[in-house]
Design an enzyme around this catalytic site. Structure first.
Site, PDB file in Angstrom:
ATOM      1  N   SER A   1       0.836  -1.205   0.000  1.00 55.59           N
ATOM      2  CA  SER A   1       0.000   0.000   0.000  1.00 55.59           C
ATOM      3  C   SER A   1       0.866   1.249   0.000  1.00 55.59           C
ATOM      4  O   SER A   1       1.945   1.277   0.608  1.00 55.59           O
ATOM      5  CB  SER A   1      -0.886   0.009   1.242  1.00 55.59           C
ATOM      6  OG  SER A   1      -1.429   1.305   1.426  1.00 55.59           O
TER       7      SER A   1
ATOM      8  N   TYR B   1      -1.243   0.245   9.852  1.00 54.61           N
ATOM      9  CA  TYR B   1      -1.547  -0.332   8.536  1.00 54.61           C
ATOM     10  C   TYR B   1      -0.326  -0.176   7.614  1.00 54.61           C
ATOM     11  O   TYR B   1       0.093  -1.114   6.945  1.00 54.61           O
ATOM     12  CB  TYR B   1      -2.776   0.374   7.958  1.00 54.61           C
ATOM     13  CG  TYR B   1      -3.140  -0.021   6.564  1.00 54.61           C
ATOM     14  CD1 TYR B   1      -3.804  -1.223   6.317  1.00 54.61           C
ATOM     15  CD2 TYR B   1      -2.835   0.793   5.475  1.00 54.61           C
ATOM     16  CE1 TYR B   1      -4.148  -1.587   5.016  1.00 54.61           C
ATOM     17  CE2 TYR B   1      -3.175   0.444   4.188  1.00 54.61           C
ATOM     18  CZ  TYR B   1      -3.835  -0.743   3.973  1.00 54.61           C
ATOM     19  OH  TYR B   1      -4.167  -1.101   2.690  1.00 54.61           O
TER      20      TYR B   1
ATOM     21  N   LYS C   1       2.002  -3.031   5.856  1.00 48.31           N
ATOM     22  CA  LYS C   1       2.132  -3.106   4.390  1.00 48.31           C
ATOM     23  C   LYS C   1       3.585  -2.924   3.945  1.00 48.31           C
ATOM     24  O   LYS C   1       4.016  -3.532   2.964  1.00 48.31           O
ATOM     25  CB  LYS C   1       1.230  -2.054   3.735  1.00 48.31           C
ATOM     26  CG  LYS C   1      -0.259  -2.394   3.791  1.00 48.31           C
ATOM     27  CD  LYS C   1      -0.544  -3.750   3.180  1.00 48.31           C
ATOM     28  CE  LYS C   1      -1.967  -3.846   2.671  1.00 48.31           C
ATOM     29  NZ  LYS C   1      -2.253  -5.218   2.183  1.00 48.31           N
TER      30      LYS C   1
HETATM   31  P1  NAI Z   1     -11.907  -5.017   1.162  1.00 45.09           P
HETATM   32  O1  NAI Z   1     -12.154  -4.765   2.603  1.00 45.09           O
HETATM   33  O2  NAI Z   1     -13.060  -4.840   0.232  1.00 45.09           O
HETATM   34  O3  NAI Z   1     -11.307  -6.476   0.936  1.00 45.09           O
HETATM   35  C1  NAI Z   1     -10.502  -7.117   1.879  1.00 45.09           C
HETATM   36  C2  NAI Z   1     -11.105  -8.478   2.130  1.00 45.09           C
HETATM   37  O4  NAI Z   1     -10.269  -9.200   3.052  1.00 45.09           O
HETATM   38  C3  NAI Z   1     -12.495  -8.388   2.775  1.00 45.09           C
HETATM   39  O5  NAI Z   1     -13.428  -9.073   1.968  1.00 45.09           O
HETATM   40  C4  NAI Z   1     -12.311  -9.005   4.147  1.00 45.09           C
HETATM   41  O6  NAI Z   1     -13.437  -9.727   4.596  1.00 45.09           O
HETATM   42  C5  NAI Z   1     -11.113  -9.921   3.930  1.00 45.09           C
HETATM   43  N1  NAI Z   1     -10.396 -10.194   5.180  1.00 45.09           N
HETATM   44  C6  NAI Z   1     -10.097  -9.329   6.183  1.00 45.09           C
HETATM   45  N2  NAI Z   1      -9.432  -9.950   7.158  1.00 45.09           N
HETATM   46  C7  NAI Z   1      -9.301 -11.246   6.762  1.00 45.09           C
HETATM   47  C8  NAI Z   1      -8.674 -12.393   7.336  1.00 45.09           C
HETATM   48  N3  NAI Z   1      -8.062 -12.322   8.533  1.00 45.09           N
HETATM   49  N4  NAI Z   1      -8.699 -13.563   6.663  1.00 45.09           N
HETATM   50  C9  NAI Z   1      -9.310 -13.637   5.446  1.00 45.09           C
HETATM   51  N5  NAI Z   1      -9.933 -12.589   4.868  1.00 45.09           N
HETATM   52  C10 NAI Z   1      -9.913 -11.411   5.499  1.00 45.09           C
HETATM   53  O7  NAI Z   1     -10.704  -4.061   0.713  1.00 45.09           O
HETATM   54  P2  NAI Z   1      -9.956  -3.870  -0.670  1.00 45.09           P
HETATM   55  O8  NAI Z   1      -9.859  -2.419  -0.919  1.00 45.09           O
HETATM   56  O9  NAI Z   1     -10.511  -4.739  -1.715  1.00 45.09           O
HETATM   57  O10 NAI Z   1      -8.478  -4.336  -0.272  1.00 45.09           O
HETATM   58  C11 NAI Z   1      -7.849  -5.480  -0.784  1.00 45.09           C
HETATM   59  C12 NAI Z   1      -6.379  -5.402  -0.430  1.00 45.09           C
HETATM   60  O11 NAI Z   1      -5.800  -4.255  -1.036  1.00 45.09           O
HETATM   61  C13 NAI Z   1      -6.111  -5.267   1.073  1.00 45.09           C
HETATM   62  O12 NAI Z   1      -4.942  -5.985   1.405  1.00 45.09           O
HETATM   63  C14 NAI Z   1      -5.862  -3.785   1.230  1.00 45.09           C
HETATM   64  O13 NAI Z   1      -5.084  -3.503   2.361  1.00 45.09           O
HETATM   65  C15 NAI Z   1      -5.140  -3.471  -0.061  1.00 45.09           C
HETATM   66  N6  NAI Z   1      -5.149  -2.079  -0.459  1.00 45.09           N
HETATM   67  C16 NAI Z   1      -6.310  -1.470  -0.837  1.00 45.09           C
HETATM   68  C17 NAI Z   1      -6.285  -0.143  -1.253  1.00 45.09           C
HETATM   69  C18 NAI Z   1      -7.483   0.544  -1.732  1.00 45.09           C
HETATM   70  O14 NAI Z   1      -7.334   1.707  -2.160  1.00 45.09           O
HETATM   71  N7  NAI Z   1      -8.662  -0.053  -1.709  1.00 45.09           N
HETATM   72  C19 NAI Z   1      -5.039   0.629  -1.237  1.00 45.09           C
HETATM   73  C20 NAI Z   1      -3.887  -0.118  -0.864  1.00 45.09           C
HETATM   74  C21 NAI Z   1      -3.957  -1.423  -0.484  1.00 45.09           C
END
Ligand code: NAI
Length: 318
Positions: free
Chosen positions: A153, A166, A170
């Protein structure tokens, strides 16, 4: 250019029940991959859990004619990480690709950060990526093929107020990729990291901890980016890095608003101090602009030893 296909490949995607992970799962399944859709199905903070999110994505994939299985284990324990990889072996008999995407978020200003929240960020992002990777690697090494994509990130790579825990987790994920890629390459396994930017449920969570200045700047840049901030605009980068078309390893890629770019750690040409005696702090003060100056060029070492090699080769030139 041949069409990228995942025919015959088994792909594990953590946190694929929503957001970015769901789009990766849908697209890879559409291209023939058999997908393990892992998701804890809890809140954005990583609390609670339910099978609903993973089940819904599996239903979407199968109704479109693809193959997928749901898994609800947490990435945040060694046992959970092992079970996620085992689900691929039990259901489809192999694992070719691991996408470490699962993540939670617990933002706060440094002075207010609670230790349990910091630990949760480390457990989910950093240890979570380690547990699945350690479980998957021996299977990939045996078949002399694998792709592992980590999710980092900008909060960790570039910094963002209110996201210390966070960002640290990351930043650690990037370090994980830097080392795993070097160890895994000899086994035909390529590892990269994606630095995504998507306005889904993470966006409002960031806004909660922004001061006025950051909120104003954020409010200025997000609206013009419009639809290009949808998760789907990052999907092609992830799909490429997960595929057998990928030749890249040990690299970080940023996806922002339909622009794809390489992120790297560079070291300036720097200033050569005396080799006969250590420089003084005053020497550093006198040369700090030169030490910092990237306009005279920079090196991008490929590993720890390479920095030594590059410094020595410059010395030989001079
Ligand atoms: P999101 O919250 O929609 O997706 C993350 C998913 O991970 C969720 O569905 C959640 O239920 C699942 N999750 C959380 N803890 C868990 C665990 N312990 N075991 C299994 N599943 C688990 O968020 P998004 O935006 O799709 O993020 C996806 C990845 O991208 C994450 O790693 C996030 O940190 C990273 N990210 C996202 C950014 C953004 O702008 N949306 C920016 C930089 C990084």
């Amino acid at each position: 250019m041949n069409e990228i296909s995942f025919d015959g490949q088994v792909v594990v995607i953590t946190g694929a029940g929503g957001g970015l992970g769901r789009t990766y799962a849908m697209e890879i399944a559409r291209r023939g991959g058999k997908v393990v859709v892992n998701d804890l199905g809890g809140s954005i903070r990583g609390t609670d859990g339910s099978p609903t999110m993973a089940d819904q994505v599996v239903a979407e994939i199968t109704s479109a004619g693809g193959q997928a299985v749901a898994n609800y284990d947490t990435v945040a324990t060694k046992e959970g990480g092992g079970k996620i990889v085992q689900a691929a072996l039990d259901t489809f008999g192999r694992i070719d690709v691991l996408i470490n995407n699962a993540g939670n978020i617990r933002n706060d200003w440094v002075v207010n950060v609670r230790e349990e929240d910091f630990q949760s960020q480390i457990a989910t992002h950093l240890l979570g990526s380690f547990y699945t990777t350690q479980a998957a690697l021996p299977h990939m090494a045996k078949q002399k093929y694998g792709r592992i994509v980590f999710t980092t990130s900008a909060a960790g790579m570039l910094g963002n107020r209110g996201q210390m825990s966070y960002g640290a987790a990351k930043g650690g994920v990037t370090a994980l990729m830097n080392v795993v890629s070097l160890e895994a390459e000899r086994h035909g396994i390529l590892c990269n990291a994606v630095q995504p930017n998507a306005m889904n449920r993470f966006g409002p969570e960031m806004e909660k901890v922004m001061d006025d200045e950051a909120a104003t700047r954020f409010g200025t840049v997000i609206p013009p980016l419009g639809e290009t901030m949808a998760a789907e605009f990052t999907t092609p980068l992830m799909v490429y890095l997960a595929s057998n078309a990928c030749r890249s390893t040990h690299s970080i890629y940023s996806s922002l608003g339909g622009r794809f770019a390489r992120v790297f750690i560079g070291i300036t040409e720097g200033w050569e101090g005396s080799k006969n005696a250590p420089s003084t702090a005053e020497d550093i003060a006198a040369h700090i602009d030169e030490i910092r100056d990237e306009t005279r060029g920079f090196i991008i070492p490929s590993d720890l030893i390479n920095e030594f090699e590059l410094v020595l080769s410059r010395r030989a030139e001079n």
